[in-house]
Design an enzyme around this catalytic site. Sequence first.
Site, mmCIF file in Angstrom:
data_model
loop_
_atom_site.group_PDB
_atom_site.id
_atom_site.type_symbol
_atom_site.label_atom_id
_atom_site.label_comp_id
_atom_site.label_asym_id
_atom_site.label_seq_id
_atom_site.Cartn_x
_atom_site.Cartn_y
_atom_site.Cartn_z
ATOM 1 C CB SER A 106 4.488 -3.761 -2.236
ATOM 2 O OG SER A 106 4.568 -2.546 -2.928
ATOM 3 C CB ALA A 107 4.261 -0.625 1.592
ATOM 4 C CG HIS A 137 5.975 -2.324 -7.296
ATOM 5 N ND1 HIS A 137 4.886 -2.981 -7.834
ATOM 6 C CD2 HIS A 137 5.723 -2.221 -5.968
ATOM 7 C CE1 HIS A 137 4.012 -3.241 -6.870
ATOM 8 N NE2 HIS A 137 4.501 -2.799 -5.727
ATOM 9 N N GLY A 173 0.865 -1.182 0.000
ATOM 10 C CA GLY A 173 0.000 0.000 0.000
ATOM 11 C C GLY A 173 0.893 1.219 0.000
ATOM 12 C CD GLU A 201 4.935 -4.819 -10.919
ATOM 13 O OE1 GLU A 201 4.329 -5.410 -11.830
ATOM 14 O OE2 GLU A 201 4.531 -3.753 -10.405
#
Lengths: 240, 240
Positions: B122-123, B159, B89, B195
């Site tokens: 991700s985050a 990413h 997020g 990714e």
Amino acid sequence: MKRRLLLVSNSTLHGGGYLEHCQQQIKDFFGHGVKRVLFIPYALHNRDAYAKTARDKFKTLGYEVDSIHEASDPVKAVREAQGIFIGGGNTFRLLKSLYDNSLVSEIKKRVLQDGVPYMGSSAGTNVSTVSIHTTNDMPIVYPPSFAALGLVPFNINPHYLDPDPHSRHMGETREQRITQFHEEPDTPPVLGLREGSLLLVEGNRATLLGTCKARLFTRGNPTTEYETGSDLSFLLTDRQ
Amino acid sequence: MKRRLLLVSNSTLHGGGYLEHCQQQIKDFFGHGVKRVLFIPYALHNRDAYAKTARDKFKTLGYEVDSIHEASDPVKAVREAQGIFIGGGNTFRLLKSLYDNSLVSEIKKRVLQDGVPYMGSSAGTNVSTVSIHTTNDMPIVYPPSFAALGLVPFNINPHYLDPDPHSRHMGETREQRITQFHEEPDTPPVLGLREGSLLLVEGNRATLLGTCKARLFTRGNPTTEYETGSDLSFLLTDRQ
């Protein structure tokens, strides 16, 4: 209010030279009253090279450039400036340097009270707004605050980018990121300035210039597109 | 060192479902010893919906999910966790919430001293590293620091994206942004995880998993590409 601002989305447009796409607007903006422009190169690491780039370009437009990084007293340089130009690069690095050199309140005072014309490009446009909360840049340094110069009561997202329908990349789109910002309470409108766009502010009048539409994001409302030439003065009214 | 980490670049790969591309690695990672995973949904605004997404997916893999936002005492929830998963997020929102809930040192202790397996996406991968200085996210909130959990002595850029040779957009490429980070002094290496990539850390061994190469940026040196399956344990040695 004497405020005069020229807020450019991007310094270089694809296929063109540095500030080439907006050079007529720069001349119209600084006019004949300004002879020397104070350049603030803090957003890039190599300040000497950056100052040379700005100096060379502004010379072709009829202006001399003083770079603040060559001044012995940066605050004094701002106090004596006829016009100010803050160039693009990394917004975090730029804002941190503005704070480190005690320039935030000084620039604000010069622009809002003394009517010194302020031009910003990309990161220089970001720092002219309420905060840098809507920059696209990587947070490579930690500024003491994200609050910026506050020359206008809204935020800008420079280099605004529409989603690419062919992309297979799963990172958030620009729209999703700005929507996340507006999930937070008490967040100001965000004007998405596509590359080629610029905003001219004269007192309490704001006009969209350049070659393309701009997109406005307001918390809790649908987004709106504005054609170039649009009067966006309503954005200058402080929110209740 | 008991440290066990599964650091995923992205939770959803183009054309696939949530965590589908790495579900086998998740099962291998948590194994049969873990029955319940503590999920931290702080990176998204709608925590209830996010917890449901994670809960539904983990159920298909054989794990129950407790979401920390439903716990009356988040610190106690971390103290009792068998495994931890921090989802993606907005990295700024996530790190600020970790600080606001006094979880940074507690998670670090549980993972590094007690050997509680930590999965990030991700985050959630960003906050596992030295700092969030190399996130791609928009700085929508201001955390009290950019220093993160420090479960590894380097940074990650999730990413990670190669430049698009057909793009007419003039914003900085990812490579340019990471290079700007390394213009700052004393900055750690940055592993660009494309990714589909993930990094498995077990004690002092780090292995690149997934479907594509990863790119390593080290201050003052040329970048290096590593094939999937590469041993990246050298990154775990604290820099001198």
